[in-house]
Design an enzyme around this catalytic site. Structure first.
Site, PDB file in Angstrom:
ATOM      1  N   SER A 239      16.015  29.475  46.414  1.00  0.00           N
ATOM      2  CA  SER A 239      17.496  29.962  46.785  1.00  0.00           C
ATOM      3  C   SER A 239      18.250  31.560  46.766  1.00  0.00           C
ATOM      4  O   SER A 239      17.303  32.148  46.189  1.00  0.00           O
ATOM      5  CB  SER A 239      18.472  29.142  46.410  1.00  0.00           C
ATOM      6  OG  SER A 239      19.001  29.626  45.074  1.00  0.00           O
ATOM      7  N   LYS A 240      18.951  31.758  47.411  1.00  0.00           N
ATOM      8  CA  LYS A 240      19.138  33.167  47.399  1.00  0.00           C
ATOM      9  C   LYS A 240      19.450  33.961  46.097  1.00  0.00           C
ATOM     10  O   LYS A 240      19.171  35.135  45.999  1.00  0.00           O
ATOM     11  CB  LYS A 240      20.728  33.267  48.156  1.00  0.00           C
ATOM     12  CG  LYS A 240      20.997  32.777  49.365  1.00  0.00           C
ATOM     13  CD  LYS A 240      21.825  31.356  49.278  1.00  0.00           C
ATOM     14  CE  LYS A 240      20.889  30.256  49.379  1.00  0.00           C
ATOM     15  NZ  LYS A 240      21.323  29.088  48.837  1.00  0.00           N
ATOM     16  N   ARG A 241      19.940  33.131  45.155  1.00  0.00           N
ATOM     17  CA  ARG A 241      20.013  33.753  43.816  1.00  0.00           C
ATOM     18  C   ARG A 241      18.302  34.104  43.103  1.00  0.00           C
ATOM     19  O   ARG A 241      18.436  34.817  42.121  1.00  0.00           O
ATOM     20  CB  ARG A 241      20.687  32.972  42.768  1.00  0.00           C
ATOM     21  CG  ARG A 241      20.035  31.578  42.522  1.00  0.00           C
ATOM     22  CD  ARG A 241      21.074  30.567  41.982  1.00  0.00           C
ATOM     23  NE  ARG A 241      20.287  29.271  41.816  1.00  0.00           N
ATOM     24  CZ  ARG A 241      19.248  28.919  40.982  1.00  0.00           C
ATOM     25  NH1 ARG A 241      18.858  29.853  40.083  1.00  0.00           N
ATOM     26  NH2 ARG A 241      18.624  27.728  41.195  1.00  0.00           N
TER      27      ARG A 241
END
Length: 465
Positions: A239-241
Site C-alpha cells: 500500500s501507499k505507506r
RNA sequence: GCGCUCAUCGUCUAGCCUGGUCUAGGACAUCGGCCUUUCACGCCGACGACAGGGGUUCGAAUCCCCUUGGGCGUACCA
C-alpha cells in the site's frame, strides 16, 4: 499463431494503476501475445461512487507507457446495465435469485449476532423463501446451492474447493438497481467469451462464489489462474505507506518502462537463472507453469538495479529525448548546449535513473557560477595558475576535440609541466563542472567542446584572483 | 473466529511434480578487495536459506501428517 485463448484485464477505475494491477495486466498481455490469443480490456466501474474518468485515463496511460496493448475494449460496465438487468431477470425467473428486504442495519445486526454466538457472519436466508412482496426497498440475492462443494483447478494454484455451506447468498443487485461486482464479472467474462481469467490472488474466494452463477446462467465456466499478491517489506499487502505504488510515479522518478516490466514479471515468475528479459523475450518465454504460488515482497532495490541496467544499455538517442524532457521541466535549456546523445553516453554508466542522469547532465548546459567551496580551496588555489594556463594553451591549439584528441592534449600538458594527471585533472574538473564529481575529464572536455571549455577555464583563472 | 491458501539466503527465486547428481544454484542488497583522473561502471571474493516436529524410505529441500507463521476472504467495494 491462432488460439482460442481470450483473456482480460479488468481494473476498477478508483485510482491509478498500481504495481499489482500492472503485473496482472502484464501476465494477461504476455500470455495472449505468446499464444496468439485476444487481450480484452474492461473497466469495472459499477461502483458509481468511487469510479472516475481521471482514473480510467490514468490506467490507460500507464498501460500505454508499459507497452501493454489490448485487442478489444476498453469496455465499460456502466454502459452494459441493460445486459445485467436482463440476466438478473433471467435468474429471478429461473428461481436462482430472490428479493431480499432486509435492511443494511438488520444485516449488520445479524452479522454481529452470528459472530457473537461463534457462528459464521453469513446471510441467514431470511428472505430466501418468503412469499410476500412488501412495498419496501429490496436487493436481489443469488440463491447459492446449500449443499455439495464447489471446486475448480486453478492454473497456478492447483485444485481448490470449498463446501457450499461456507458460501452465502450474494447480493447481485443493489437497492438502487445497480448490479454488483461478483455478478457482472460473471456475466461479462462469459459474454465476452473469456476462456481464462487471470487475476489477483485476492479473488480466489470470489471464484467459488461465482462458479455457481455461471452454472445457473447456463454459461461455460472459464479457467482461472490466480496470481499471488505483492506485499510490502513488512509482509503486509502493498500500500501507499510502503512507498510509491503507482506505476506512473516510477516514470516520474526516472524509471524506464522496460525496467518496470522486467521487474514485475520476475516478481512471481522465473525462467531458470535468467534475470534480464525484453518484452519479446517474455512473449516467447512466459508461461503460467513457472508462476509461483506464494506472495512476493516488492523490492525497490532490485527495480532500481534493473533500471540502472536498462539505462546502461539503452539507446543514447532515445535516452537523450527523455532526459531533455526532464531538463526542460527544470527550466534548463538544452538547445544551445552540447549534443545530447553525446552527453548521455558520458552518463550512462553513472546514473541509476533518468532523473539522476538529468542532474548529472546539468553542468553541460549551464556553466558553474560558483565553485564547490572545498573543491575550490584544494584545486583552484593560486598555485594552480600555471597548470590552468598551460592547459588553456594546449586546448586552444587543439583541433581534434574527440576523446583521444583531448587525451593527446593533456599528455602534452603533463609532459611540459612534468606533473602527473592527478595534479591536473581535478583542477580542470572543478573549473569545468564546479565540483569534484563528473564523467571522465577527457569526455567532459570533448563533449563540452572547445568554446565552452576555454571560456570556463578562463573564468576559473580569473577567479584565482 | 471461520473458510481458502502459502512456506528455500534479508528480498526475488532455481531445485520439488519424475526422492540420491544439493557440502542447495543464480540475482538484488550488504561487506571486503582489485581497477582508477573524481564519482560511478566493471571484475573478484565473502556473508547468507530448505520454518519446527513427526513419519515413509537404504536415502527427503523434494512424498505424507501435525504444529507454527504469513497472505487473502468473510461489504448493498472491486
Amino acid at each position: 499463431m491462432m488460439s482460442e485463448l481470450r483473456v482480460r484485464f479488468a481494473p476498477s477505475p478508483t485510482g491509478y494503476l498500481h504495481i499489482g494491477g500492472a503485473r496482472t495486466a502484464l501476465f494477461n498481455y504476455l500470455l495472449a501475445r505468446k499464444e496468439g490469443g485476444v487481450f480484452v480490456l474492461r473497466i469495472e466501474d459499477t461502483d458509481v461512487e468511487r469510479s472516475t474518468q481521471e482514473s480510467v485515463d490514468a490506467i490507460l496511460q500507464a498501460m500505454d507507457w508499459l507497452g501493454l496493448s489490448y485487442d478489444e475494449g476498453p469496455f465499460y460496465q456502466s454502459e452494459r446495465y441493460g445486459l445485467y438487468k436482463s440476466k438478473v431477470a433471467e435468474l429471478l425467473e429461473k428461481g436462482h435469485a430472490y428479493r431480499c428486504y432486509c435492511t443494511p442495519e438488520e444485516l449488520d445486526a445479524k452479522r454481529k449476532a452470528a459472530i457473537q454466538s461463534g457462528g459464521k457472519p453469513r446471510y441467514d436466508g431470511t428472505c430466501r423463501n418468503r412469499a410476500d412482496q412488501p412495498d419496501t426497498p429490496f436487493v436481489i440475492r443469488f440463491k447459492t446451492p446449500c449443499d455439495g462443494t464447489t471446486a475448480f483447478v486453478d492454473r497456478i494454484k492447483g485444485a481448490i474447493s470449498v463446501e457450499n455451506t461456507e458460501l452465502d447468498d450474494l447480493i447481485i443487485q443493489r437497492t438502487d438497481g445497480n448490479p454488483t461486482y461478483n455478478f457482472v464479472v460473471v456475466v461479462d467474462d462469459a459474454e465476452m467469451g473469456i476462456t481464462l481469467v487471470i487475476r489477483g490472488d485476492d479473488h480466489v474466494n470470489n471464484t467459488v462464489r461465482q462458479i455457481p452463477m455461471y452454472q445457473a446462467l447456463g454459461y461455460e465456466v472459464p479457467e482461472f489462474a490466480h496470481v499471488p499478491m505483492i506485499l510490502g517489506a513488512d509482509k503486509k499487502r502493498l500500500s501507499k505507506r510502503h512507498g510509491a505504488t503507482s506505476v506512473m510515479a516510477y516514470r516520474e522518478m526516472g524509471y524506464l518502462p522496460e525496467a518496470m516490466v522486467n521487474y514485475l514479471v520476475r516478481l512471481g515468475w522465473s525462467c531458470g537463472d535468467e534475470e534480464i528479459f525484453s518484452m519479446n523475450d517474455l512473449i516467447e518465454k512466459f508461461s503460467l507453469e513457472n508462476v509461483g504460488r506464494s506472495a512476493g515482497v516488492f523490492n525497490p532495490d532490485k527495480l532500481l538495479w534493473l533500471n540502472e541496467h536498462y539505462i546502461k544499455t539503452g539507446d543514447p538517442e532515445r535516452l537523450a529525448v527523455l532526459v531533455t524532457e526532464i531538463l526542460a521541466g527544470q527550466g534548463v535549456d538544452t538547445a544551445l548546449g552540447p549534443d545530447m546523445p553525446a552527453v548521455v553516453k558520458t552518463l550512462q554508466d553513472r546514473a541509476k535513473t533518468l532523473v539522476e542522469m538529468a542532474e548529472g547532465a546539468h553542468f553541460y548546459f549551464e556553466a558553474p557560477d560558483t565553485y564547490d567551496e572545498q573543491a575550490a580551496a584544494k584545486f583552484l588555489a593560486s598555485d594552480k595558475r600555471d597548470v590552468i594556463e598551460l592547459t588553456i594553451k594546449h586546448l586552444t591549439g587543439l583541433a581534434d576535440y574527440s576523446h583521444d584528441g583531448v587525451e593527446t592534449a593533456f599528455k602534452a600538458v603533463m609532459e611540459e609541466s612534468g606533473l602527473k594527471f592527478g595534479k591536473i585533472g581535478p583542477t580542470v574538473r572543478v573549473a569545468l563542472v564546479g565540483g569534484t564529481v563528473s564523467p571522465s575529464i577527457y569526455d567532459v572536455v570533448a563533449v563540452l567542446g572547445k568554446d565552452a571549455v576555454l571560456t570556463r577555464l578562463q573564468k576559473a583563472l580569473a577567479s584565482l584572483g
